[in-house]
Scaffold this active site. Structure first.
Site, PDB file in Angstrom:
ATOM      1  N   TYR A  81      42.352  59.319 112.595  1.00 15.68           N
ATOM      2  CA  TYR A  81      41.374  59.248 111.499  1.00 15.68           C
ATOM      3  C   TYR A  81      39.985  59.710 111.943  1.00 15.68           C
ATOM      4  O   TYR A  81      39.145  60.028 111.102  1.00 15.68           O
ATOM      5  CB  TYR A  81      41.260  57.829 110.949  1.00 15.68           C
ATOM      6  CG  TYR A  81      42.530  57.250 110.361  1.00 15.68           C
ATOM      7  CD1 TYR A  81      43.675  58.025 110.184  1.00 15.68           C
ATOM      8  CD2 TYR A  81      42.583  55.915 109.969  1.00 15.68           C
ATOM      9  CE1 TYR A  81      44.835  57.484 109.653  1.00 15.68           C
ATOM     10  CE2 TYR A  81      43.739  55.367 109.435  1.00 15.68           C
ATOM     11  CZ  TYR A  81      44.864  56.152 109.295  1.00 15.68           C
ATOM     12  OH  TYR A  81      46.010  55.604 108.767  1.00 15.68           O
ATOM     13  N   HIS A 117      51.895  56.069 115.768  1.00 17.08           N
ATOM     14  CA  HIS A 117      51.536  56.485 114.413  1.00 17.08           C
ATOM     15  C   HIS A 117      52.671  57.230 113.703  1.00 17.08           C
ATOM     16  O   HIS A 117      52.947  57.008 112.531  1.00 17.08           O
ATOM     17  CB  HIS A 117      50.279  57.364 114.476  1.00 17.08           C
ATOM     18  CG  HIS A 117      49.542  57.475 113.185  1.00 17.08           C
ATOM     19  ND1 HIS A 117      48.207  57.806 113.127  1.00 17.08           N
ATOM     20  CD2 HIS A 117      49.931  57.309 111.894  1.00 17.08           C
ATOM     21  CE1 HIS A 117      47.813  57.833 111.859  1.00 17.08           C
ATOM     22  NE2 HIS A 117      48.843  57.550 111.095  1.00 17.08           N
TER      23      HIS A 117
END
Length: 272
Positions: A47, A105
């Site tokens: 992110y 992730h």
């Protein structure tokens, strides 16, 4: 707020997602959410906002023991040395001595799962993480992690909302007492504009988004992390906890199409 107990940690059922929140807006969004009552913040290496998330946490000034913070290692960094570098960077940016939950992730083709979990367990043994988990793992990979490797997986974070069926995965996770953490819980806005959801919302004098969120939170072993930067949206999501859906509402939602997978990167695993 209800918490989900897993692998020695407590995960607040409603958290704040921070994907695409950046800069001062991210800092302010995290601080505001925590002051409103959120205690679960979700971020990730990919992110690019861990420093801002950390700054928002610091600005809110809450006791560290009151917070649950999740971050994740990107699928390109799953070799043990790369995981270590990524983790060190995440921990530094967040400004936290301990990360509550550290996730893989996305799976990657050719990854060495035993080596990955061995690396994550070292972080746990060193007291740098409290629990480890995965994201975007289909049932086949969950079985490999849990049954073959014996990894103490604390959650599987996946796309889940009223327009995507996750029955197969949920059934497996529940059989192992592993929570599902739902990202994109509002279907990237599609559920807020869905006529059936709007009709249910009107009946209860709430919003369609709140109906969609409560539908998830009413399910056993499911948490949700809607992204919201504005205080009004954050509060509305918190207020979804107060919504009461009935059997007729659930029947209508069950009848919606359930094949809208919205997050489909080229490197995604085979979901079947």
């Amino acid at each position: 707020m209800k918490v989900l107990e897993t692998q020695g940690i407590e995960v607040p059922q409603l958290g704040l997602g921070t994907f695409k929140l950046t800069g001062d807006a991210c800092i302010a969004g995290v601080e505001t959410a925590l002051k409103l009552g959120y205690r679960h913040i979700d971020t990730a290496e990919m992110y690019g906002n861990e420093a801002e998330v950390g700054a928002g946490i610091k600005a809110a000034g809450l006791p560290r023991s009151d917070l649950h913070v999740t971050t994740k290692v990107w699928h390109e960094n799953l070799a043990p040395d790369a995981i270590k570098r990524a983790f060190d960077a995440s921990q530094t940016k967040l400004g936290l001595d301990v990360i509550d939950l550290y996730l893989v992730h996305w799976p990657s083709k050719g990854m060495n799962l035993p080596a990955i979990f061995e690396t994550l367990l070292k972080f746990k043994d060193e007291g740098r993480i409290r629990a480890l988990g995965v994201a975007n793992f289909p049932v086949a990979l969950m079985k490999q992690a849990v049954e073959e490797i014996g990894a103490p997986v604390a959650c599987n974070q996946v796309e889940y909302h009223a327009l995507l069926d996750q029955t197969k995965l949920l059934t497996y996770l529940r059989s192992k007492s592993i929570p599902l953490v739902a990202y994109c819980p509002l279907g990237q806005g599609r559920l807020a504009d869905n006529d059936a959801m709007k009709k249910i919302a009107a009946k209860h004098s709430v919003s369609a988004a709140q109906v969609a969120l409560k539908w998830l939170l009413d399910q056993d072993g499911v948490a949700a992390i809607p992204k919201a930067s504005r205080k009004e949206s954050q509060q509305a999501n918190l207020n979804a906890l107060k919504v009461t859906l009935d059997d007729e509402d659930r029947k209508v939602i069950a009848g919606l199409p359930k094949d809208e997978r919205l997050v489909k990167p080229a490197f995604a695993p085979d979901w079947d």
